[in-house]
Structures are given as C-alpha cells and as structure tokens.
Design an enzyme around this catalytic site. Structure first.
Site, short mmCIF file in Angstrom:
data_model
loop_
_atom_site.label_atom_id
_atom_site.label_comp_id
_atom_site.label_asym_id
_atom_site.label_seq_id
_atom_site.Cartn_x
_atom_site.Cartn_y
_atom_site.Cartn_z
CB VAL A 1 12.52 -5.59 8.61
CG1 VAL A 1 13.72 -4.69 8.84
CG2 VAL A 1 12.77 -6.52 7.42
CG HIS B 1 7.05 -2.17 2.31
ND1 HIS B 1 6.97 -1.11 3.18
CD2 HIS B 1 5.83 -2.74 2.30
CE1 HIS B 1 5.75 -1.03 3.68
NE2 HIS B 1 5.03 -2.01 3.16
CG MET C 1 -1.91 -1.19 1.16
SD MET C 1 -3.42 -0.94 2.09
CE MET C 1 -2.78 -0.64 3.71
CD GLN D 1 -1.98 -8.70 4.48
OE1 GLN D 1 -2.80 -7.80 4.59
NE2 GLN D 1 -0.74 -8.46 4.10
CE LYS E 1 3.87 -4.46 11.70
NZ LYS E 1 2.78 -4.13 10.76
CG ASP E 2 0.66 -7.19 7.93
OD1 ASP E 2 0.06 -6.53 8.79
OD2 ASP E 2 1.47 -6.68 7.15
CB SER F 1 4.43 -0.72 11.14
OG SER F 1 3.14 -0.23 10.82
CB SER F 2 3.08 2.40 6.83
OG SER F 2 3.67 1.63 5.81
CG HIS G 1 8.68 0.16 6.33
ND1 HIS G 1 8.96 -1.19 6.35
CD2 HIS G 1 7.36 0.26 6.61
CE1 HIS G 1 7.89 -1.87 6.66
NE2 HIS G 1 6.88 -1.01 6.81
O1 PAF Z 1 -0.21 -5.73 3.63
C1 PAF Z 1 -0.62 -4.83 2.87
O2 PAF Z 1 0.05 -3.81 2.64
C2 PAF Z 1 -1.99 -4.95 2.23
O3 PAF Z 1 -2.89 -5.54 3.11
C3 PAF Z 1 -1.98 -5.66 0.88
C4 PAF Z 1 -1.52 -7.11 1.00
C5 PAF Z 1 -1.06 -4.92 -0.08
C6 PAF Z 1 -3.39 -5.68 0.27
O4 PAF Z 1 -3.89 -4.40 0.08
#
Ligand code: PAF
Length: 287
Positions: A178, A37, A30, A155, A151-152, A187-188, A34
C-alpha cells in the site's frame, strides 16, 4: 475483538473458533499499524472466517544497533485499526511469554541462501529472528492461511521457503504494497522521517519505477540501470544500502533472459532505513 496475552488463552480462543468449523486466518505484525496492515487483515478476513492478528516486537530480529527500544508501541490505536479491518482476536504476548527460557537458548529456524544477501547482508541474523518467531507463532495459532505484505519482499520469500521446506500446513498469501499518493510505500518507519526527508522519500519508488521502465523497454544492462538509479537516489539525499535487479523467486542476481524480476532496494534517509521493491514480468525484448 478480544485481546489475549498468553499462548494458553490464544489456543483456547482458536480452538473455539475451529470447533465452530471456522477457517483460521493469521496476520503477524509488530504493531504501530497503518493502512498497509489494515489491507493484510482485510485480505485475511476475505479468505478466512476467523482472523487472528499478533502484535509482538520481536527482539530476536533486531540487531544490536537497531531501533528495538524506540520501535513505537501504540496498542490502543492498533486495536482500533484491527477491529475496523475485521480482526476477531489479537494476540499481544510479552517477551517472556514468547521466550520463557530467554533468547540465548531458543531453538532457531534458519533459511539459508535466501536470508543471506540484500537485507540479510546488512542485518545479520535478522531473517533467522523472523523465521524463528513466525514458526513459533504458526505453531501457537495453527492457522489455515497467513497474510504477509509484499513490501517485505525478501521476508515473504524466506517465509514461503520455510513453510515449504518444513512442510508447514499453512497457505502463505502475499498482499501488494500500500502506497501514499506520492508513491512512498507505507511503513512504520516513515514516522521517523523529518518533513524534509518525507518529501524526498518518494524518490525511492520513482527510482525503482525508472529502472523497471528501462527493463520494460528492453534494456538488459542491469548494472548501468542500477548505477543511474544509485545516482538518482544520492541526488535525492538517500544513502543507498543496496539497489539491485534480482530474479523474483530465487532472489539471485538477474540474468538477461529472466522473465520474473524484482527491482529491490534499501536506502537511508538520515538514520531511517527504508525498503521498497517493484516486481515485473518481462516479455522477450532483449536489446
Ligand atoms: O513484518 C513484520 O512485521 C515482522 O517481521 C513479522 C513478520 C511480524 C515477524 O516479527
């Protein structure tokens, strides 16, 4: 690194790479990137020949009271970071490009059970929004592999289940979290913290480590460990949303003979909601 905004341009660029026999790796994001990513892109570049990243702040995964509007948009800096990490193509679509008929009529993908507790409990519809956009992005890019941050954790579990259940031909790779030197997971959302909150924030990971250490020593009274952890978080100024010990694959509450566990938490510092987790494999040392 090229940046494209339409599905048409994306498909043309990916088709060219595929025509050259390249394996396609994908990192959906999204934006507001940082070094966490950066690690996802680096991993994709190690495993694939052509790396596509996406930046799309997906409205479908934000609740009405969440930070969709204030979510930072930092395209120029993100492009630089992606380039440095080895990305070949950035897909940065508009909301209209992703949801041309509007979101209310958009077909949804929902992953039952795994989506329901933990973050799903306080963010209803969140994982349906994530699963929907990720499956759309997978169909647009058609990658061989995709990399997501551990981290997620929930998800990642939801996406793995979606890919398995819908027979999507993409390999899902989890990349370790990280952390800053003091342990805080990158994290953002860390950018929202005041200096005081930022110095309190590492208590979240310390709490997870303390619970994991207790389990490692053979303690199996998860409720007692969690209660101590909650007190520790509150003392550091956090308002815990959840703090739990779960089975690392199914995410159901941990049983005492489980070997693969995750200590997982979400907690607020002021209005900022931070999440973190710690996976642990335990030997049989029941107290
Ligand atoms: O983890 C994220 O940044 C978002 O949930 C993702 C996987 C890009 C979906 O929008």
């Amino acid at each position: 690194m090229n940046t494209v905004k339409t599905v048409r341009e994306l498909r043309a660029a990916v088709a060219r790479a595929r025509g050259e026999g390249k394996r396609i790796g994908f990192v959906p994001t999204m934006g507001n990137l940082h070094s966490g990513h950066g690690a996802l892109v680096t991993k994709a570049a190690q495993r694939a020949d052509f790396v596509v990243a996406s930046i799309f702040v997906n409205p479908l995964q934000f609740g009405a009271n969440e930070d969709l509007d204030k979510y930072p948009r930092t395209l120029a800096a993100d492009q630089e970071r992606l380039l440095q990490a080895g990305c070949n193509l950035l897909f940065a679509p508009t909301v209209d490009e992703m949801y041309p008929d509007g979101m209310s009529v958009q077909t949804r993908v929902s992953v039952p059970q795994l989506s329901e507790g933990l973050c799903g409990a306080s963010r209803p519809g969140h994982f349906e929004g994530v699963a929907t956009v990720v499956s759309k992005l997978f169909n647009m890019v058609q990658p061989d592999l995709a990399v997501f941050g551990e981290k997620d954790f929930q998800q990642l579990a939801v996406i793995r289940a979606m890919v398995r259940d819908l027979n999507m031909p993409v390999q899902i790779i989890g990349e370790p979290t990280v952390r800053a030197e003091d342990g805080l997971a990158l994290s953002s959302r860390n950018g929202y913290l005041t200096p005081e909150q930022r110095s309190a924030a590492p208590a979240l990971y310390r709490t997870l480590q303390q619970i994991a250490a207790g389990i490692g020593r053979g303690q199996r009274d998860f409720a007692a460990l969690v209660a101590e952890g909650q007190a520790q978080l509150a003392a550091a100024g956090f308002r815990p949303d959840y703090l739990e010990v779960r089975h690392a694959v199914s995410l159901r509450p941990a049983a005492i003979d489980d070997r693969d566990l995750v200590v997982i938490a979400a907690a607020y510092l002021g209005n900022t909601r931070l999440i973190d987790n710690l996976y642990l494999h335990v030997e049989d040392k029941t107290a």
